[in-house]
Write an enzyme that holds these catalytic residues in place. Structure first.
Site, PDB file in Angstrom:
ATOM      1  CB  SER A  24      -3.841   2.097  14.410  1.00 17.47           C
ATOM      2  OG  SER A  24      -3.360   3.390  14.116  1.00 17.47           O
ATOM      3  CG  ASP A  33      -2.097  -0.967   1.041  1.00 19.36           C
ATOM      4  OD1 ASP A  33      -2.245  -1.519  -0.072  1.00 19.36           O
ATOM      5  OD2 ASP A  33      -2.851  -1.166   2.007  1.00 19.36           O
ATOM      6  N   GLY A  34       2.024   1.209   0.658  1.00 22.74           N
ATOM      7  CA  GLY A  34       2.916   2.367   0.643  1.00 22.74           C
ATOM      8  C   GLY A  34       3.393   2.694  -0.757  1.00 22.74           C
ATOM      9  CB  THR A  66      -8.909   0.353   6.359  1.00 18.73           C
ATOM     10  OG1 THR A  66      -8.400   0.882   5.129  1.00 18.73           O
ATOM     11  CG2 THR A  66     -10.388   0.066   6.210  1.00 18.73           C
ATOM     12  CD  GLU A  72      -3.182   8.762   7.236  1.00 12.09           C
ATOM     13  OE1 GLU A  72      -1.990   8.669   6.883  1.00 12.09           O
ATOM     14  OE2 GLU A  72      -3.978   7.806   7.212  1.00 12.09           O
TER      15      GLU A  72
END
Length: 291
Positions: A192, A73-74, A187, A147
């Site tokens: 977290s 994903d990074g 997500t 984000e």
């Protein structure tokens, strides 16, 4: 589809076979390939048998038919910075771990590429968040898919973040930080920190505090038409701001405004796997020996 760009990070030896097969498949279909300069420099041995163009993402955006992201994903988020506001669709191939965005497993690559080249796929449009400031930040790549975060820089003390929603004072957060998350980012880091999961089609942002001192402070969901501004107080006068995985140190003279970007991220989806199915698979929902 004739012109495809590929970006990735260092490919592990265990993935060499699948990545080479991907290049062979594309070249055999007469696709004009362009590989990012970073990907090439990290994988010269792997890519030495293939002919392709090299693009440098720092020298301006180029308009390709599609991007392929190889990694986790990074890497997908990094690829998105190469796309900018062009809204070029991205296919994420997962050679990493969890893979919410890079959802194509290595044993699914051939089938996914066939569907990509024949047009047998869907495109999901995901909202982005954009930062404007009185300073030049992030080399002009001032948007994120997951984000925007404000975080303390060291472990000595909390920071105070005065937050304004559409010009009205919202709250002073005494915390390690604060983030504004998109539905896609729900997500990620926001989850977290106790934030809720939103479906990608939701038109909302999540404001999530990071380790707040006041235990009555909870994540807040607001419409994605909202605009945010912040004032930060820190004992060291320095703190971090981040967009996805990119961070930068700033001081308390900075002025920040955050809102929904005027363009979107286009995610290529093949195989009909729904977001709910992805949640179940990636978060191991229902995997209990009692079931």
């Amino acid at each position: 589809m004739k012109n495809i760009a590929i970006h990735g990070r260092k490919i592990k030896f265990t993935s060499f076979k699948e990545v080479k097969a991907l290049f062979h498949q594309l070249i055999s279909r007469k696709i004009q390939l362009s590989v990012s300069s970073d990907f090439m420099s990290l994988n010269e041995v792997l890519l030495s048998d293939f002919l392709f163009d090299i693009y440098n993402p720092k020298r301006g955006k180029k308009n390709f038919d599609a991007f392929i992201s190889i990694g986790g994903d990074g890497t997908f988020l990094e690829t998105l910075t190469h796309v900018g506001s062009l809204e070029i669709p991205i296919l994420g191939i997962n050679t990493g771990r969890l893979g919410f965005l890079a959802s194509i497993a290595q044993d699914q690559i051939r089938g996914a590429i066939d569907k990509l080249l024949t047009g047998d796929y869907e495109v999901e449009k995901r909202s982005l968040i954009i930062l404007t400031s009185n300073l030049e930040l992030f080399d002009g790549v001032n948007y994120g898919l997951n984000e925007f975060s404000i975080l303390r820089k060291d472990s000595s003390a909390m920071i105070v973040i005065k937050s304004y929603l559409n010009g009205d004072f919202l709250n002073s957060y005494w915390a390690d930080g604060l983030m504004v998350s998109t539905p896609t980012g729900s997500t990620g880091y926001s989850l977290s920190c106790g934030g809720p999961i939103l479906l990608p089609e939701n038109e909302n942002f999540i404001i999530s505090p990071v380790s707040p001192h006041n235990l009555n402070i909870r994540p807040l969901i607001v419409p994605d038409t909202s605009e945010f501004s912040f004032e930060v107080e820190s004992r060291t006068n320095n703190f971090l701001i981040s967009l996805d995985s990119r961070s930068q140190t700033v001081n308390d003279n900075i002025q920040m405004n955050v809102k929904k970007a005027p363009f979107k991220a286009y995610l290529i989806k093949v195989g009909g796997l729904s977001f709910v199915e992805t949640l179940r698979n990636k978060l191991s929902w229902g995997l209990d020996k009692r079931n």
